[in-house]
Write an enzyme that holds these catalytic residues in place. Structure first.
Site, PDB file in Angstrom:
ATOM      1  N   CYS A 277     -20.490 -14.883  13.854  1.00  0.00           N
ATOM      2  CA  CYS A 277     -22.047 -13.789  13.608  1.00  0.00           C
ATOM      3  C   CYS A 277     -21.252 -12.102  13.464  1.00  0.00           C
ATOM      4  CB  CYS A 277     -23.168 -14.368  14.620  1.00  0.00           C
ATOM      5  SG  CYS A 277     -22.571 -13.377  16.381  1.00  0.00           S
TER       6      CYS A 277
ATOM      7  N   ASP B 295     -17.498  -6.931  18.643  1.00  0.00           N
ATOM      8  CA  ASP B 295     -17.064  -6.376  20.053  1.00  0.00           C
ATOM      9  C   ASP B 295     -15.603  -7.220  20.648  1.00  0.00           C
ATOM     10  OD1 ASP B 295     -19.296  -5.353  21.462  1.00  0.00           O
ATOM     11  OD2 ASP B 295     -20.109  -6.219  21.085  1.00  0.00           O
TER      12      ASP B 295
ATOM     13  N   HIS C  48     -22.490   1.615  13.322  1.00  0.00           N
ATOM     14  CA  HIS C  48     -24.455   1.529  12.619  1.00  0.00           C
ATOM     15  C   HIS C  48     -23.876   1.434  11.088  1.00  0.00           C
ATOM     16  CE1 HIS C  48     -28.147   1.512  13.500  1.00  0.00           C
ATOM     17  NE2 HIS C  48     -28.522   3.152  12.621  1.00  0.00           N
TER      18      HIS C  48
ATOM     19  N   ARG D 282     -30.166 -14.663  20.571  1.00  0.00           N
ATOM     20  CA  ARG D 282     -29.426 -13.568  21.553  1.00  0.00           C
ATOM     21  C   ARG D 282     -30.006 -13.091  22.553  1.00  0.00           C
ATOM     22  NH1 ARG D 282     -25.501  -9.381  19.744  1.00  0.00           N
ATOM     23  NH2 ARG D 282     -27.209  -8.316  19.310  1.00  0.00           N
TER      24      ARG D 282
ATOM     25  N   ARG E 289     -15.845   0.833  18.500  1.00  0.00           N
ATOM     26  CA  ARG E 289     -15.916  -0.056  17.097  1.00  0.00           C
ATOM     27  C   ARG E 289     -16.858   1.378  17.014  1.00  0.00           C
ATOM     28  NH1 ARG E 289     -20.821  -4.342  18.587  1.00  0.00           N
ATOM     29  NH2 ARG E 289     -21.812  -3.832  16.870  1.00  0.00           N
TER      30      ARG E 289
END
Ligand code: PEP
Ligand code: MG
Length: 552
Positions: free
Chosen positions: A483, A436, A185, A323, A446
């Site tokens: 992306c 991911d 994050h 998305r 992650r």
């Protein structure tokens, strides 16, 4: 004496300034002190709650949207007369102020938790009020992002979304965290705000507040107590970077004109002006979660339509890849709650949520179709967390069923990359979510700082999956974008272009660096860099080999 801390550079740029640490929640001492004047103690306790309410009101005024609403509601709780009455009662009976505040709020907390549902979710707000008031009463720094009154370098173990909701990019010169990886994050936030950042940097929180530090977000280094010459060098490096970036303009292309479309990742309407200012050719990833998370109820179709239309209108004439909702795992939804899952990242998230709540996707697609009509925008729609060609086919049918002409999927699961050819025959395009895809390829969370090396986007196994996907796209004559955060690494962008990726989407502040990197290499050099990286055994070797091959 200056000393060096090493981490992973995740957001480019250099900055130097005094450090300030993210405040951690206070702990009441084991021993409860005796109180001499109960009445004065009660006044002190209530004054602390008032100060917290005032602080929260100030933050609410500085924030916008959902964050402002949440903060204003929290300020009201802190200033609630019934709470003040309880605290006064406890302190008046001889409890020290910090204990009285803590106990009164714990009582409310238990009531809210017992009530369940929305009220139970507000329990965290009460904890925040208690932490802040107790910190004030104990003379400790307030938890959360500090406000020293001057620009500073923020040091933290790790940043949670709640810590950063009201982070002021003008005040934060750089971010350094001990944990976190390239897709954490912190990394995403720092890139979005254009703030230099270093993550996975041990020792960062041991640096005392107010210490001068010089951060290089490209090299991943932090100099503690730098010399004047080192500070000057950082400033010079930053100035040179800004000049170099300003020189590259226009759409993405290699020096010999091979186009690589440069797009922006957008997390809400507020990100659109920065995307336009950075010269994005469109949006390559509109994360629609901004409309859903932190909500008690599903946003109505009308609200969604208006919100999408605002973004689409802002990007007039440019392509927007939307998305569909990517909830679950680290992004739980209050109104579509799933049973507790032992492994949420491997559970019902992304498109898989459709199996439980099909109306969610239909409402979203309908709102998108209407927003596209309202604005005449070019809308592409893609699904997150797709694992099989059958899922891709079903999603594509749903999208077209709502009159949206362009359907795609994200490649985030190794199974999808392995069967990219079959998936490609079901959809119009794919976009590789390297965050991911790394997590699932290496079986490495992650968010896990200690696993940052596995999550390095230069890992040859990840590059191999990207190469396979790009080759399938080329064979089908269909676009293959990237992306995930990998797209924003300038040297890796050169490699991705060489692998045959047709578009790169990233946080707006990264676009200039990537544009300049592509403009500095021919397609042949990009291909040579890609081959060199693929042939390497490790991420570190891949980076070095690509750099050498790109330089020629
Ligand atoms: C990704 O996984 O790479 C991606 C772009 O999606 P998110 O980071 O939103 O999961
Ligand atoms: Mg993802």
């Amino acid at each position: 004496m200056s000393r060096l801390l090493n981490g992973l550079g995740v957001s480019a740029g250099s900055a130097a300034g005094p450090s300030a640490r993210l405040g951690t929640p206070p702990r009441l001492p084991d021993l409860e002190p005796a109180v001499a004047d109960a009445r004065a103690e009660a006044d002190r306790a209530v004054a602390a709650l008032d100060a917290v309410a005032e602080f929260l009101r100030g933050r609410a005024a500085a924030a916008s949207g959902q964050a402002a609403e949440i903060l204003a509601a929290e300020a009201m709780m802190a200033g609630d007369p019934a709470l003040a009455g309880q605290v006064r009662g406890l302190a008046g009976a001889g409890r020290p102020a910090a204990w009285a505040v803590s106990e009164a709020l714990a009582g409310y907390r238990a009531m809210l938790t017992a009530a369940g549902g929305y009220l139970a979710e507000r329990a965290a707000d009460l904890d925040d009020i208690a932490d802040r008031a107790v910190a004030l009463l104990l003379g400790e720094p307030m938890p959360g992002v500090p406000a020293p009154g001057h620009p500073f370098v923020l040091l933290a173990a790790e940043l949670a979304p709640a810590d950063t909701a009201t982070l002021d990019p003008a005040a934060v010169l750089a971010i350094v965290t001990e944990r976190g990886g390239p897709t954490s994050h912190t990394a995403i936030l720092a890139k979005t705000l254009g703030i230099p950042a270093v993550v996975a940097c041990p020792g960062a929180t041991a640096v005392a507040d107010g210490t001068m530090v010089a951060v290089d977000g490209s090299a991943g280094t932090v100099i503690v107590e730098p010399t004047a010459a080192q500070v000057e060098q950082a400033a010079r490096r930053e100035a040179a970077r800004v000049t170099r970036l300003a020189a590259a303009r226009g759409p993405g292309r290699t020096s010999d004109g091979h186009p690589v479309t440069l797009l922006a990742n957008v997390g809400g309407p507020g990100d659109v002006p920065a995307a336009i200012a950075a010269g994005a050719e469109g949006i390559g990833l509109l994360r629609t979660e901004f409309l859903f998370l932190d909500r008690r109820d599903e946003p109505s179709g009308g609200e969604q339509r208006a919100s999408y239309a605002e973004i689409l209108a802002g990007m007039a004439g440019r392509k927007v890849v939307v998305r569909t909702l990517d909830a679950g795992a680290d992004k739980p939804l209050a109104f579509a709650s799933q049973q507790a899952e032992p492994n949420p990242a491997l559970g019902i998230r992304g498109l898989r949520l459709d199996g439980l709540h099909p109306a969610l996707l239909d409402t979203q697609l309908e709102a998108l179709a209407l927003a596209a009509k309202d604005t005449g925008a070019e809308v592409w729609v893609m699904a997150p967390m797709v694992s099989t060609p059958a899922e891709a086919a079903a999603f594509s049918d749903r999208v077209r069923g709502h009159g949206l002409p362009v359907a795609g999927v994200m490649i985030e699961v190794p199974a999808a990359a392995l069967r990219a050819g079959q998936i490609m025959s079901q959809v119009d395009f794919v976009s590789i979510g390297t965050n991911d895809l790394s997590q699932y390829t290496f079986a490495a969370d992650r968010q896990a700082g200690p696993l940052a090396a596995l999550l390095d986007p230069w890992q040859p196994a990840l590059l191999e999956l990207i190469a396979m996907t790009a080759a399938a796209g080329r064979a089908a004559g269909k676009p293959v974008g990237v992306c995930g955060e990998a797209a924003s690494d300038p040297l890796l962008a050169v490699v991705l272009a060489g692998l045959g990726v047709t578009s790169l989407s990233m946080a707006a502040p990264s676009l200039a660096e990537v544009r300049a990197a592509l403009a500095g290499h021919t397609l042949a050099r990009c291909r040579a860099a890609a081959e060199a990286a693929l042939a390497a055994d490790t991420a570190v070797a891949a980076r070095a080999a690509a750099r050498a091959a790109a330089a020629g």
